[in-house]
Design a protein around this motif. Structure first.
Motif, PDB file in Angstrom:
ATOM      1  N   MET A  18      31.154  -5.115 -21.359  1.00  0.00           N
ATOM      2  CA  MET A  18      30.931  -6.583 -21.240  1.00  0.00           C
ATOM      3  C   MET A  18      31.747  -7.368 -22.288  1.00  0.00           C
ATOM      4  N   PHE A  19      32.295  -8.687 -21.838  1.00  0.00           N
ATOM      5  CA  PHE A  19      33.155  -9.306 -22.683  1.00  0.00           C
ATOM      6  C   PHE A  19      31.928 -10.416 -23.430  1.00  0.00           C
ATOM      7  N   ALA A  20      32.140 -10.674 -24.629  1.00  0.00           N
ATOM      8  CA  ALA A  20      31.369 -11.705 -25.056  1.00  0.00           C
ATOM      9  C   ALA A  20      32.215 -13.063 -24.950  1.00  0.00           C
ATOM     10  N   THR A  21      31.626 -14.110 -24.869  1.00  0.00           N
ATOM     11  CA  THR A  21      32.373 -15.343 -24.550  1.00  0.00           C
ATOM     12  C   THR A  21      33.500 -15.430 -25.177  1.00  0.00           C
ATOM     13  N   ALA A  22      33.612 -15.174 -26.674  1.00  0.00           N
ATOM     14  CA  ALA A  22      34.490 -15.334 -27.416  1.00  0.00           C
ATOM     15  C   ALA A  22      35.780 -14.589 -27.130  1.00  0.00           C
ATOM     16  N   SER A  23      35.706 -13.471 -26.336  1.00  0.00           N
ATOM     17  CA  SER A  23      36.526 -12.517 -26.078  1.00  0.00           C
ATOM     18  C   SER A  23      37.168 -12.416 -24.532  1.00  0.00           C
ATOM     19  N   LEU A  24      36.626 -13.634 -23.900  1.00  0.00           N
ATOM     20  CA  LEU A  24      37.015 -13.817 -22.527  1.00  0.00           C
ATOM     21  C   LEU A  24      38.342 -14.208 -22.485  1.00  0.00           C
ATOM     22  N   TRP A  25      39.131 -14.830 -23.601  1.00  0.00           N
ATOM     23  CA  TRP A  25      40.584 -15.110 -23.482  1.00  0.00           C
ATOM     24  C   TRP A  25      41.344 -14.128 -22.951  1.00  0.00           C
ATOM     25  N   ILE A  26      40.980 -12.850 -23.434  1.00  0.00           N
ATOM     26  CA  ILE A  26      41.869 -11.529 -23.163  1.00  0.00           C
ATOM     27  C   ILE A  26      41.835 -11.343 -21.791  1.00  0.00           C
ATOM     28  N   PRO A  27      40.897 -11.255 -20.964  1.00  0.00           N
ATOM     29  CA  PRO A  27      41.058 -11.199 -19.379  1.00  0.00           C
ATOM     30  C   PRO A  27      41.712 -12.415 -18.827  1.00  0.00           C
ATOM     31  N   PHE A  28      41.348 -13.474 -19.369  1.00  0.00           N
ATOM     32  CA  PHE A  28      42.039 -14.832 -18.786  1.00  0.00           C
ATOM     33  C   PHE A  28      43.212 -14.829 -18.945  1.00  0.00           C
ATOM     34  N   THR A  29      43.861 -14.433 -20.124  1.00  0.00           N
ATOM     35  CA  THR A  29      45.267 -14.506 -20.372  1.00  0.00           C
ATOM     36  C   THR A  29      46.209 -13.240 -19.421  1.00  0.00           C
ATOM     37  N   VAL A  30      45.466 -12.276 -19.080  1.00  0.00           N
ATOM     38  CA  VAL A  30      46.065 -11.233 -18.414  1.00  0.00           C
ATOM     39  C   VAL A  30      45.802 -11.712 -16.746  1.00  0.00           C
ATOM     40  N   VAL A  31      44.904 -12.292 -16.534  1.00  0.00           N
ATOM     41  CA  VAL A  31      44.961 -12.808 -15.072  1.00  0.00           C
ATOM     42  C   VAL A  31      46.144 -14.200 -15.065  1.00  0.00           C
ATOM     43  N   ALA A  32      46.184 -14.956 -16.040  1.00  0.00           N
ATOM     44  CA  ALA A  32      47.114 -16.022 -15.828  1.00  0.00           C
ATOM     45  C   ALA A  32      48.699 -15.394 -15.879  1.00  0.00           C
ATOM     46  N   ALA A  33      48.847 -14.386 -16.654  1.00  0.00           N
ATOM     47  CA  ALA A  33      50.113 -13.698 -16.741  1.00  0.00           C
ATOM     48  C   ALA A  33      50.543 -13.022 -15.233  1.00  0.00           C
ATOM     49  N   ALA A  34      49.512 -12.500 -14.508  1.00  0.00           N
ATOM     50  CA  ALA A  34      49.908 -12.085 -13.426  1.00  0.00           C
ATOM     51  C   ALA A  34      50.047 -13.118 -12.489  1.00  0.00           C
ATOM     52  N   GLY A  35      49.191 -14.172 -12.230  1.00  0.00           N
ATOM     53  CA  GLY A  35      49.439 -15.080 -11.486  1.00  0.00           C
ATOM     54  C   GLY A  35      50.681 -15.937 -11.639  1.00  0.00           C
ATOM     55  N   GLN A  36      51.145 -15.923 -13.069  1.00  0.00           N
ATOM     56  CA  GLN A  36      52.415 -16.561 -13.325  1.00  0.00           C
ATOM     57  C   GLN A  36      53.795 -15.955 -12.645  1.00  0.00           C
ATOM     58  N   VAL A  37      53.553 -14.575 -12.755  1.00  0.00           N
ATOM     59  CA  VAL A  37      54.508 -13.917 -12.109  1.00  0.00           C
ATOM     60  C   VAL A  37      54.850 -14.046 -10.532  1.00  0.00           C
ATOM     61  N   ALA A  38      53.586 -14.173  -9.912  1.00  0.00           N
ATOM     62  CA  ALA A  38      53.307 -14.273  -8.311  1.00  0.00           C
ATOM     63  C   ALA A  38      54.206 -15.724  -8.211  1.00  0.00           C
ATOM     64  N   ARG A  39      53.787 -16.901  -9.149  1.00  0.00           N
ATOM     65  CA  ARG A  39      54.056 -18.192  -8.978  1.00  0.00           C
ATOM     66  C   ARG A  39      55.717 -18.149  -8.830  1.00  0.00           C
ATOM     67  N   ASN A  40      56.119 -17.373  -9.917  1.00  0.00           N
ATOM     68  CA  ASN A  40      57.573 -17.316 -10.182  1.00  0.00           C
ATOM     69  C   ASN A  40      58.378 -16.811  -9.150  1.00  0.00           C
ATOM     70  N   ALA A  41      57.921 -15.816  -8.549  1.00  0.00           N
ATOM     71  CA  ALA A  41      58.726 -15.131  -7.200  1.00  0.00           C
ATOM     72  C   ALA A  41      58.462 -16.151  -6.049  1.00  0.00           C
ATOM     73  N   MET A  42      57.329 -16.999  -5.840  1.00  0.00           N
ATOM     74  CA  MET A  42      57.444 -17.963  -4.849  1.00  0.00           C
ATOM     75  C   MET A  42      58.504 -19.134  -4.883  1.00  0.00           C
ATOM     76  N   GLN A  43      58.590 -19.464  -6.197  1.00  0.00           N
ATOM     77  CA  GLN A  43      59.427 -20.548  -6.717  1.00  0.00           C
ATOM     78  C   GLN A  43      60.789 -20.172  -6.404  1.00  0.00           C
ATOM     79  N   ARG A  44      61.115 -18.700  -7.084  1.00  0.00           N
ATOM     80  CA  ARG A  44      62.547 -18.569  -6.622  1.00  0.00           C
ATOM     81  C   ARG A  44      62.837 -18.685  -5.012  1.00  0.00           C
ATOM     82  N   GLN A  45      62.252 -18.301  -4.315  1.00  0.00           N
ATOM     83  CA  GLN A  45      62.348 -18.346  -2.736  1.00  0.00           C
ATOM     84  C   GLN A  45      62.810 -19.937  -2.455  1.00  0.00           C
ATOM     85  N   LEU A  46      62.061 -20.985  -3.073  1.00  0.00           N
ATOM     86  CA  LEU A  46      62.312 -21.971  -2.736  1.00  0.00           C
ATOM     87  C   LEU A  46      63.592 -22.904  -3.593  1.00  0.00           C
ATOM     88  N   THR A  47      64.095 -22.089  -4.518  1.00  0.00           N
ATOM     89  CA  THR A  47      65.175 -22.820  -5.542  1.00  0.00           C
ATOM     90  C   THR A  47      66.419 -23.274  -4.463  1.00  0.00           C
TER      91      THR A  47
END
Length: 299
Positions: free
Chosen positions: A1-30
């Motif tokens: 289990m992550f302590a609250t102060a350590s939650l930035w680690i999974p938050f960042t991993v999820v954000a990075a994965a979401g950004q990759v997906a967003r970039n792929a979608m944006q490329r199709q609309l460029t």
């Protein structure tokens, strides 16, 4: 289990994965919308989702509407405006003959984020975390460079574009973190989501006004393509939500360094999907990224 102060680690991993997906979608609309049109989608269609996120957070946390201090607004504007400037410089880099070199300089963002965070926010980083940031950044630069691809590494033009763009991204990250930590009396989730909502509002207002004045046909195109734009906007808001949650819990430099795992995602896709072999130089760079990120997370 992550302590609250350590939650930035999974938050960042999820954000990075979401950004990759967003970039792929944006490329199709460029293609149909142009670069700035596709860029505005993340703001224009992301803002309504940020409002929904904020409403949901208030309901589930029971927090009252935040009452930010005067200091909140300069930090917010710094984050929002610097992100637009940084994106614009990246667009210039895309048309530059030294794009690979410029990209390598862009990867200095994590180091510059650490410097600006220390100067403006007093964010303290241990010696080991500073070493981790440097090691991971060097690894990304080594991985990004292509032997024989571009010899103009000392050319002032890609140097300036890359370093200034990285600086703008670094200032943006610290601006958003600065805005978040000025909000008191509510949970970190509420503070982060409130900042995201107003950040997207400012960016939507600026880019939409620009397109209305300079390229109104692009706005019409965005409205015609509202279905794929809506999904891209959602993914943009989703990724940003987790970036901001991470910024609320730790120095922006830690977040932006861990975010370099995007390079590992990209290399993995290239290797497994396109059967592109990895050179010894790329393997060495990836090893440095892994070591740097490992040190960052461990200490």
């Amino acid at each position: 289990m992550f302590a609250t102060a350590s939650l930035w680690i999974p938050f960042t991993v999820v954000a990075a994965a979401g950004q990759v997906a967003r970039n792929a979608m944006q490329r199709q609309l460029t293609g149909p919308l142009g670069t700035w049109g596709a860029t505005n989608i993340r703001f224009l269609f992301g803002f309504p989702f940020a409002v929904l996120f904020f409403a949901a957070v208030l309901i589930f946390t029971g927090d009252a509407m935040p009452s930010p201090t005067v200091a909140f607004w300069p930090w917010l504007l710094l984050g929002a405006l610097c992100q637009i400037v940084a994106t614009g410089l990246m667009l210039v880099a895309m048309n530059d003959r030294s794009f690979v070199v410029t990209t390598a300089y862009l990867k200095t963002e994590a180091i510059q984020t650490a410097i600006f965070g220390f100067i403006f926010l007093g964010d303290h980083l241990t010696t080991l975390r500073v070493a981790a940031i440097v090691i991971a950044t060097v690894g990304v630069v080594i991985t990004a460079l292509r032997v024989g691809g571009d010899k103009a590494f000392a050319d002032w033009h890609p140097t300036v574009i890359g370093l200034v763009s990285a600086a703008a991204f670094a200032l943006s990250a610290n601006g958003y973190r600065g805005a978040i930590i000025t909000i008191e009396g509510v949970s970190f989730v509420t503070a982060a989501t409130y900042t995201l909502m107003f950040g997207l509002f400012v960016q939507t207002l600026i880019l939409t006004a620009y397109l209305l004045a300079r390229a109104p046909d692009v706005l019409k195109g965005i409205l015609r393509l509202w279905q794929p734009s809506l999904l891209a906007g959602f993914m943009g808001a989703f990724a940003s939500q987790f970036w901001f949650l991470a910024f609320a819990l730790t120095a922006a430099a830690n977040v932006r360094t861990l975010a370099l795992i995007e390079v590992l995602f990209a290399q993995g896709v290239a290797y497994y999907s396109f059967k592109q072999p990895l050179s010894p130089r790329e393997l060495f760079g990836i090893a440095l990224i892994v070591i740097g990120v490992g040190l960052l997370v461990a200490f």
